[in-house]
Design a protein around this motif. Structure first.
Motif, short mmCIF file in Angstrom:
data_model
loop_
_atom_site.label_atom_id
_atom_site.label_comp_id
_atom_site.label_asym_id
_atom_site.label_seq_id
_atom_site.Cartn_x
_atom_site.Cartn_y
_atom_site.Cartn_z
N GLY A 2 0.82 -1.21 0.00
CA GLY A 2 0.00 0.00 0.00
C GLY A 2 0.85 1.25 0.00
O GLY A 2 2.00 1.25 0.46
N LYS A 3 0.30 2.33 -0.49
CA LYS A 3 1.01 3.60 -0.50
C LYS A 3 1.17 4.11 0.93
O LYS A 3 0.27 3.96 1.75
N LEU A 4 2.31 4.71 1.20
CA LEU A 4 2.54 5.31 2.51
C LEU A 4 1.72 6.61 2.57
O LEU A 4 1.97 7.54 1.80
N LEU A 5 0.76 6.65 3.47
CA LEU A 5 -0.22 7.73 3.49
C LEU A 5 0.11 8.78 4.55
O LEU A 5 0.54 8.46 5.66
N ILE A 6 -0.10 10.02 4.18
CA ILE A 6 0.03 11.12 5.12
C ILE A 6 -1.07 11.01 6.19
O ILE A 6 -2.23 10.75 5.87
N VAL B 268 4.01 9.07 12.39
CA VAL B 268 3.11 9.67 11.40
C VAL B 268 3.93 10.61 10.54
O VAL B 268 4.77 11.37 11.05
N PHE B 269 3.70 10.57 9.23
CA PHE B 269 4.40 11.45 8.29
C PHE B 269 3.49 12.63 7.94
O PHE B 269 2.31 12.45 7.68
N ASN B 270 4.09 13.81 7.94
CA ASN B 270 3.36 15.02 7.57
C ASN B 270 4.12 15.73 6.45
O ASN B 270 5.34 15.93 6.55
N ALA B 271 3.41 16.11 5.40
CA ALA B 271 4.02 16.73 4.23
C ALA B 271 4.01 18.25 4.33
O ALA B 271 3.35 18.84 5.19
N ARG C 69 -2.47 19.47 0.98
CA ARG C 69 -3.22 18.77 -0.06
C ARG C 69 -2.59 17.42 -0.41
O ARG C 69 -3.21 16.62 -1.09
N GLN C 70 -1.37 17.21 0.04
CA GLN C 70 -0.68 15.97 -0.30
C GLN C 70 -1.18 14.83 0.57
O GLN C 70 -1.31 14.96 1.78
#
Length: 216
Positions: free
Chosen positions: A37-41, A94-97, A101-102
């Motif tokens: 799966g895609k790594l999601l924000i 948790v990843f934050n961009a 909107r990303q």
């Protein structure tokens, strides 16, 4: 008449040919977790050092360890430092961009990394590159960073995920400040005098995979 017809034919042919010299914008390479799966924000993931001892069909891995928080400084409970654990899956992050909107993490994106956990330390659990430690000659990865606001004041809070063979590595090389001088380096492990395996800037990167934990 023949000349006019030939001119029209050539003009029509040229107008219908594809513009071969027009570059096509390539899509950014996305980061994937162990289940594909895609790594999601905004979702929580365990960062698993490689190798793992195997993964279940569901995507759950039996890891040799994970990343967590530890008070690695003598008589200094805060900030908490990022450490690698051998027998513990660790804490999810948790990843934050940069952009709200990303929705996915791409390779080489500037991202904030935050442990999805509560601690007794009043500082944030956002990863941050610490000041140079002269006693060990190391740049440690600690916490207490801030989310968002890319720029000079937050340049130490931004990391990125890079491909490393068929897996990934974490790298410090922020591009959020055009006029800032940064020391680009992979993130690896340094064992201190107390046997803490602390994350540092290193020429030997820590190879990792990502396993989704739960939504943040």
């Amino acid at each position: 008449m023949k000349t006019n017809f030939l001119s029209f034919f050539l003009l029509f042919s040229l107008s219908t040919q594809p513009l071969l010299q027009t570059p096509h914008a390539s899509s950014p390479e996305q980061v994937f977790d162990i289940s594909g799966g895609k790594l999601l924000i905004g979702f929580a993931y365990y960062v698993l050092p490689v190798p793992t001892s195997g993964c279940e069909p569901s995507g759950t891995c039996r890891s040799v360890g994970g990343l967590a928080l530890a008070s690695a400084r003598e008589q200094q409970p805060c900030p908490l430092d990022v450490v690698a654990m051998e027998t513990y899956q660790g804490l999810p992050v948790v990843f934050n961009a940069m952009s709200r909107r990303q929705s996915v993490v791409n390779v080489s994106d500037n991202v904030n990394i935050q442990f999805y956990a509560e601690t007794s330390c009043p500082l944030s659990t956002v990863w941050k590159l610490d000041e140079f430690d002269a006693s060990t000659q190391q740049w440690f990865v600690t916490t207490g960073g801030a989310l968002g606001s890319p720029g000079k004041k937050t340049v130490r809070n931004w990391f990125m995920v890079e491909k490393y063979d068929s897996d990934y590595k974490i790298r410090y090389c922020p591009t959020v400040c055009k006029h800032c001088k940064v020391q680009c380096s992979d993130v690896g492990v340094f064992v201190d005098e107390n046997e803490n395996k602390r994350l540092v800037l290193s020429n030997v990167p820590l190879k990792v995979r990502f396993q989704q934990a739960s939504r943040a």
